[in-house]
Design a protein around this motif. Sequence first.
Motif, PDB file in Angstrom:
ATOM      1  N   ARG A  40       8.298  23.658 -47.777  1.00  0.00           N
ATOM      2  CA  ARG A  40       8.788  24.693 -46.867  1.00  0.00           C
ATOM      3  C   ARG A  40       7.958  24.734 -45.585  1.00  0.00           C
ATOM      4  O   ARG A  40       8.490  24.851 -44.485  1.00  0.00           O
ATOM      5  CB  ARG A  40       8.776  26.048 -47.568  1.00  0.00           C
ATOM      6  N   LEU A  41       6.650  24.622 -45.754  1.00  0.00           N
ATOM      7  CA  LEU A  41       5.768  24.720 -44.587  1.00  0.00           C
ATOM      8  C   LEU A  41       5.892  23.512 -43.669  1.00  0.00           C
ATOM      9  O   LEU A  41       5.523  23.586 -42.494  1.00  0.00           O
ATOM     10  CB  LEU A  41       4.315  24.916 -45.032  1.00  0.00           C
ATOM     11  N   ALA A  42       6.406  22.441 -44.207  1.00  0.00           N
ATOM     12  CA  ALA A  42       6.645  21.282 -43.350  1.00  0.00           C
ATOM     13  C   ALA A  42       7.688  21.613 -42.297  1.00  0.00           C
ATOM     14  O   ALA A  42       7.731  21.004 -41.224  1.00  0.00           O
ATOM     15  CB  ALA A  42       7.085  20.085 -44.186  1.00  0.00           C
ATOM     16  N   ALA A  43       8.506  22.604 -42.584  1.00  0.00           N
ATOM     17  CA  ALA A  43       9.524  23.024 -41.611  1.00  0.00           C
ATOM     18  C   ALA A  43       8.991  24.067 -40.640  1.00  0.00           C
ATOM     19  O   ALA A  43       9.709  24.526 -39.766  1.00  0.00           O
ATOM     20  CB  ALA A  43      10.746  23.574 -42.353  1.00  0.00           C
ATOM     21  N   GLY A  44       7.729  24.447 -40.811  1.00  0.00           N
ATOM     22  CA  GLY A  44       7.155  25.436 -39.911  1.00  0.00           C
ATOM     23  C   GLY A  44       6.427  26.523 -40.672  1.00  0.00           C
ATOM     24  O   GLY A  44       6.633  26.698 -41.866  1.00  0.00           O
ATOM     25  N   GLN A  45       5.578  27.261 -39.990  1.00  0.00           N
ATOM     26  CA  GLN A  45       4.766  28.254 -40.685  1.00  0.00           C
ATOM     27  C   GLN A  45       5.617  29.396 -41.211  1.00  0.00           C
ATOM     28  O   GLN A  45       6.729  29.616 -40.748  1.00  0.00           O
ATOM     29  CB  GLN A  45       3.653  28.749 -39.776  1.00  0.00           C
ATOM     30  N   ALA A  46       5.081  30.101 -42.197  1.00  0.00           N
ATOM     31  CA  ALA A  46       5.852  31.168 -42.834  1.00  0.00           C
ATOM     32  C   ALA A  46       4.906  32.202 -43.426  1.00  0.00           C
ATOM     33  O   ALA A  46       3.778  31.882 -43.794  1.00  0.00           O
ATOM     34  CB  ALA A  46       6.736  30.587 -43.934  1.00  0.00           C
ATOM     35  N   THR A  47       5.371  33.422 -43.517  1.00  0.00           N
ATOM     36  CA  THR A  47       4.569  34.499 -44.096  1.00  0.00           C
ATOM     37  C   THR A  47       4.673  34.471 -45.615  1.00  0.00           C
ATOM     38  O   THR A  47       5.518  33.774 -46.181  1.00  0.00           O
ATOM     39  CB  THR A  47       5.056  35.862 -43.599  1.00  0.00           C
ATOM     40  N   ASP A  67      -1.468  37.463 -37.826  1.00  0.00           N
ATOM     41  CA  ASP A  67      -0.463  37.955 -36.901  1.00  0.00           C
ATOM     42  C   ASP A  67      -0.180  39.413 -37.286  1.00  0.00           C
ATOM     43  O   ASP A  67       0.688  39.682 -38.100  1.00  0.00           O
ATOM     44  CB  ASP A  67       0.807  37.096 -37.019  1.00  0.00           C
ATOM     45  N   GLU A  68      -0.989  40.306 -36.741  1.00  0.00           N
ATOM     46  CA  GLU A  68      -0.888  41.721 -37.067  1.00  0.00           C
ATOM     47  C   GLU A  68      -1.040  41.917 -38.583  1.00  0.00           C
ATOM     48  O   GLU A  68      -2.089  41.580 -39.128  1.00  0.00           O
ATOM     49  CB  GLU A  68       0.427  42.288 -36.521  1.00  0.00           C
TER      50      GLU A  68
END
Lengths: 123, 123
Positions: B31-38, B71-72
């Motif tokens: 999943r993270l290969a597609a971009g960062q995530a919370t 991020d906050e």
Amino acid sequence: MEENGYTRQQPDLDVIFGALADPTRRAILSRLAAGQATVNELAAPFQMSQPAVSRHLKVLEKAGLIQREVDEQRRPARLRADNMALAVNWLDEFRAFWGTSFDRLDDVLADLQSRTTEEQNHE
Amino acid sequence: MEENGYTRQQPDLDVIFGALADPTRRAILSRLAAGQATVNELAAPFQMSQPAVSRHLKVLEKAGLIQREVDEQRRPARLRADNMALAVNWLDEFRAFWGTSFDRLDDVLADLQSRTTEEQNHE
DNA sequence: TTCTTCCATAACGAGAATGTTATATAAACT
DNA sequence: AGTTTATATAACATTCTCGTTATGGAAGAA
């Protein structure tokens, strides 16, 4: 057949990576890269009982990373690295992120040869 | 400093391969290969509590496979794949055994260029 | 300030992993 | 047949792993 939102389950990879997560087992695999070996030979360098090594071999066998053979009383182990390729194939998904360019050498060479008309005989 | 008869200890590899041995964690990495995530975004597809996912993230972080950011209120995770390269580097020892020839493209190119006096400009 | 959102940590339990010693098995040697 | 050699399996203890629920804390929203 998605098991979750991202990818299919790949139970083999659990077992393969799990097998690789132990230093004794990695050392055994490295040793086997030099040729097949019996349980006692494999156990010798470790400060560990023979049954412990036998069980490590069982783990490696279940992961498909080694094969056992039969030589009279002995049950030598030999490398069976196709499942390691499976692991690498999975990791390969992340090529783009680690910057350096791993790739299939075969493809690279084929590509280069199609562009290069000489210097095929060197050394 | 040999720890046994074969190889040095590589404690990082224990942790890295151990982290990769879990399907949830591999799915998170994909999943993270597609971009960062919370955390909540990562947890959503799983039938698993948020604390469980938080702990998977901690495992991945200790293995150096992800980074956390701020991020906050959020602590998004992003891929950090250099340690995956470490894993591949170890597996690379077994290239010869799985038939196909993975290798560092950079090295191959450097090697070829040192032998080839022309055809450096193609394309 | 109070409420809500996002995430981490604590406490716990079940089951798996990893080592030990003792013993079983099977083949080879005497 | 009895002994030795090579390996596997059983029984056991200890330590991880991985999930749960409950709770804490920090930042934003009302």
